[in-house]
Design a protein around this motif. Structure first.
Motif, PDB file in Angstrom:
ATOM      1  N   ASN A   1      40.092  38.926  26.410  1.00  0.00           N
ATOM      2  CA  ASN A   1      40.664  40.230  26.753  1.00  0.00           C
ATOM      3  C   ASN A   1      39.984  40.816  27.983  1.00  0.00           C
ATOM      4  OD1 ASN A   1      42.377  40.114  24.570  1.00  0.00           O
ATOM      5  ND2 ASN A   1      41.110  41.407  23.250  1.00  0.00           N
ATOM      6  N   TYR A   2      38.771  40.371  28.250  1.00  0.00           N
ATOM      7  CA  TYR A   2      38.008  40.893  29.384  1.00  0.00           C
ATOM      8  C   TYR A   2      37.569  39.747  30.287  1.00  0.00           C
ATOM      9  CZ  TYR A   2      38.143  44.975  26.445  1.00  0.00           C
ATOM     10  OH  TYR A   2      38.585  46.013  25.664  1.00  0.00           O
ATOM     11  N   ALA A   3      38.557  38.940  30.672  1.00  0.00           N
ATOM     12  CA  ALA A   3      38.320  37.818  31.574  1.00  0.00           C
ATOM     13  C   ALA A   3      39.121  38.035  32.851  1.00  0.00           C
ATOM     14  CB  ALA A   3      38.724  36.507  30.907  1.00  0.00           C
ATOM     15  N   CYS A   4      38.848  37.214  33.846  1.00  0.00           N
ATOM     16  CA  CYS A   4      39.644  37.238  35.072  1.00  0.00           C
ATOM     17  C   CYS A   4      39.664  35.834  35.652  1.00  0.00           C
ATOM     18  CB  CYS A   4      39.084  38.239  36.084  1.00  0.00           C
ATOM     19  SG  CYS A   4      37.552  37.730  36.901  1.00  0.00           S
ATOM     20  N   SER A   5      40.555  35.594  36.584  1.00  0.00           N
ATOM     21  CA  SER A   5      40.617  34.286  37.227  1.00  0.00           C
ATOM     22  C   SER A   5      39.447  34.141  38.201  1.00  0.00           C
ATOM     23  CB  SER A   5      41.937  34.133  37.983  1.00  0.00           C
ATOM     24  OG  SER A   5      41.974  35.018  39.092  1.00  0.00           O
ATOM     25  N   ARG A   6      39.127  32.899  38.525  1.00  0.00           N
ATOM     26  CA  ARG A   6      38.071  32.654  39.515  1.00  0.00           C
ATOM     27  C   ARG A   6      38.441  33.284  40.857  1.00  0.00           C
ATOM     28  NH1 ARG A   6      34.276  28.858  38.120  1.00  0.00           N
ATOM     29  NH2 ARG A   6      34.704  27.649  36.230  1.00  0.00           N
ATOM     30  N   LYS A   7      39.729  33.309  41.166  1.00  0.00           N
ATOM     31  CA  LYS A   7      40.166  33.895  42.433  1.00  0.00           C
ATOM     32  C   LYS A   7      39.898  35.396  42.460  1.00  0.00           C
ATOM     33  CE  LYS A   7      44.032  33.879  45.682  1.00  0.00           C
ATOM     34  NZ  LYS A   7      45.420  33.404  45.935  1.00  0.00           N
ATOM     35  N   THR A   8      40.156  36.074  41.334  1.00  0.00           N
ATOM     36  CA  THR A   8      39.860  37.505  41.268  1.00  0.00           C
ATOM     37  C   THR A   8      38.361  37.748  41.387  1.00  0.00           C
ATOM     38  OG1 THR A   8      41.811  37.969  39.911  1.00  0.00           O
ATOM     39  CG2 THR A   8      40.025  39.580  39.835  1.00  0.00           C
ATOM     40  N   LEU A   9      37.568  36.902  40.729  1.00  0.00           N
ATOM     41  CA  LEU A   9      36.111  37.018  40.837  1.00  0.00           C
ATOM     42  C   LEU A   9      35.675  36.869  42.290  1.00  0.00           C
ATOM     43  CD1 LEU A   9      33.346  37.285  39.446  1.00  0.00           C
ATOM     44  CD2 LEU A   9      33.364  34.790  39.143  1.00  0.00           C
ATOM     45  N   TYR A  10      36.303  35.962  42.996  1.00  0.00           N
ATOM     46  CA  TYR A  10      36.014  35.791  44.424  1.00  0.00           C
ATOM     47  C   TYR A  10      36.304  37.077  45.197  1.00  0.00           C
ATOM     48  CZ  TYR A  10      38.055  35.161  49.036  1.00  0.00           C
ATOM     49  OH  TYR A  10      38.443  35.347  50.331  1.00  0.00           O
ATOM     50  N   TYR A  11      37.430  37.744  44.883  1.00  0.00           N
ATOM     51  CA  TYR A  11      37.759  39.004  45.556  1.00  0.00           C
ATOM     52  C   TYR A  11      36.683  40.065  45.291  1.00  0.00           C
ATOM     53  CZ  TYR A  11      42.560  37.406  46.523  1.00  0.00           C
ATOM     54  OH  TYR A  11      43.662  36.730  46.989  1.00  0.00           O
ATOM     55  N   LEU A  12      36.204  40.129  44.061  1.00  0.00           N
ATOM     56  CA  LEU A  12      35.191  41.126  43.714  1.00  0.00           C
ATOM     57  C   LEU A  12      33.888  40.872  44.470  1.00  0.00           C
ATOM     58  CD1 LEU A  12      35.693  41.363  39.826  1.00  0.00           C
ATOM     59  CD2 LEU A  12      36.864  42.631  41.643  1.00  0.00           C
ATOM     60  N   ILE A  13      33.464  39.616  44.498  1.00  0.00           N
ATOM     61  CA  ILE A  13      32.225  39.273  45.205  1.00  0.00           C
ATOM     62  C   ILE A  13      32.373  39.517  46.702  1.00  0.00           C
ATOM     63  CG2 ILE A  13      30.668  37.376  45.801  1.00  0.00           C
ATOM     64  CD1 ILE A  13      31.248  36.179  43.043  1.00  0.00           C
ATOM     65  N   SER A  14      33.522  39.161  47.255  1.00  0.00           N
ATOM     66  CA  SER A  14      33.758  39.367  48.687  1.00  0.00           C
ATOM     67  C   SER A  14      33.764  40.847  49.041  1.00  0.00           C
ATOM     68  CB  SER A  14      35.090  38.726  49.097  1.00  0.00           C
ATOM     69  OG  SER A  14      35.040  37.327  48.978  1.00  0.00           O
ATOM     70  N   THR A  15      34.285  41.677  48.138  1.00  0.00           N
ATOM     71  CA  THR A  15      34.275  43.124  48.370  1.00  0.00           C
ATOM     72  C   THR A  15      32.846  43.655  48.417  1.00  0.00           C
ATOM     73  OG1 THR A  15      36.434  43.400  47.297  1.00  0.00           O
ATOM     74  CG2 THR A  15      35.039  45.354  47.474  1.00  0.00           C
ATOM     75  N   LEU A  16      32.007  43.201  47.490  1.00  0.00           N
ATOM     76  CA  LEU A  16      30.598  43.611  47.507  1.00  0.00           C
ATOM     77  C   LEU A  16      29.929  43.203  48.815  1.00  0.00           C
ATOM     78  CD1 LEU A  16      29.443  42.706  43.878  1.00  0.00           C
ATOM     79  CD2 LEU A  16      29.657  45.005  44.836  1.00  0.00           C
ATOM     80  N   ASN A  17      30.175  41.973  49.243  1.00  0.00           N
ATOM     81  CA  ASN A  17      29.575  41.502  50.493  1.00  0.00           C
ATOM     82  C   ASN A  17      30.025  42.349  51.676  1.00  0.00           C
ATOM     83  OD1 ASN A  17      28.006  39.421  49.471  1.00  0.00           O
ATOM     84  ND2 ASN A  17      29.605  37.873  49.706  1.00  0.00           N
TER      85      ASN A  17
END
Length: 228
Positions: free
Chosen positions: A75-91
């Protein structure tokens, strides 16, 4: 990630740099298009080597509520691609001081709803700023202006919300005197856009060199409302 300029967000950011008694609030909203640039492509290639970009990865329980032990973790998962977007936003937001390329999925959470997150943010900011944040006068309080501007930029009804909850060593706000902080990502998949809301409350007793603006006073707040 491509930074999207927005004058209304800039005005909100100015209003979110406030000193109130023995506490300083420093917040900012930044809008990004999920469009890969040079560094983003390299990061995406690295993450793709770890598995299918569409494969789900389990995140930590939500920051804004107590999660049941029996609850399905997907219920609280995401795709690897979404995780990439989150990390890229932080960077993009914290560069060049921090690099989050090695951040792990358990440092992120998928929040249950926009409503939970808005209540969490309102409670956090309202507790520190009081009437400055919560008041409802003819011009409207900062709270109403904040959420109206956010909705105009990202369309909250179509958003999933994620948060970044690092350990102390990885936390960009892990400095002495930080009372609390949050990092939320409002992700609109249809718009291919992320609105990043990061904020911290800092003890005014310490010399925080990150504050470059004078505390907002009543006159400045009214001018801010009028300009919007």
């Amino acid at each position: 990630m491509k930074f999207l300029e927005n004058s209304k967000l800039e005005a909100i950011n100015s209003a979110l740099t406030i000193e109130n008694g023995d506490c300083c609030v420093i917040g900012r909203l930044e809008s990004y298009s999920c469009k890969m640039a040079g560094d983003d492509k390299r990061l995406f290639k690295t993450l793709s080597h770890e598995g299918d970009p569409n494969e789900l990865t389990v995140l930590s329980p939500p920051q804004t509520m107590m999660s049941s032990i029996r609850e399905n973790p997907l219920n609280y998962a995401c795709s690897r691609k979404t995780l990439y977007y989150l990390i890229s936003t932080l960077n993009a937001s914290f560069r060049p001081d921090y690099d989050f390329s090695n951040a792990k999925s358990d440092e992120f959470s998928r929040e249950p709803s926009v409503n939970y997150v808005s209540n969490f943010i309102n409670s956090s900011l309202g507790a520190v700023l009081g009437e400055r944040y919560n008041r409802w006068d003819i011009a409207g309080g900062l709270s109403s202006l904040l959420w109206t501007t956010i909705n105009e930029e990202i369309n909250l009804d179509d958003c999933h919300v994620y948060s970044y909850n690092p350990d102390l060593d990885s936390d960009p706000y892990g400095d002495e005197g930080c009372l609390w902080s949050f990092n939320f990502f409002l992700y609109n998949r249809r718009m291919k856009r992320i609105l990043f809301f990061t904020c911290k409350a800092q003890s005014s007793s310490l010399d925080d060199k990150s504050i470059h603006e004078d505390p907002i006073d009543e006159f400045e707040f009214e001018s801010f409302n009028t300009n919007l």
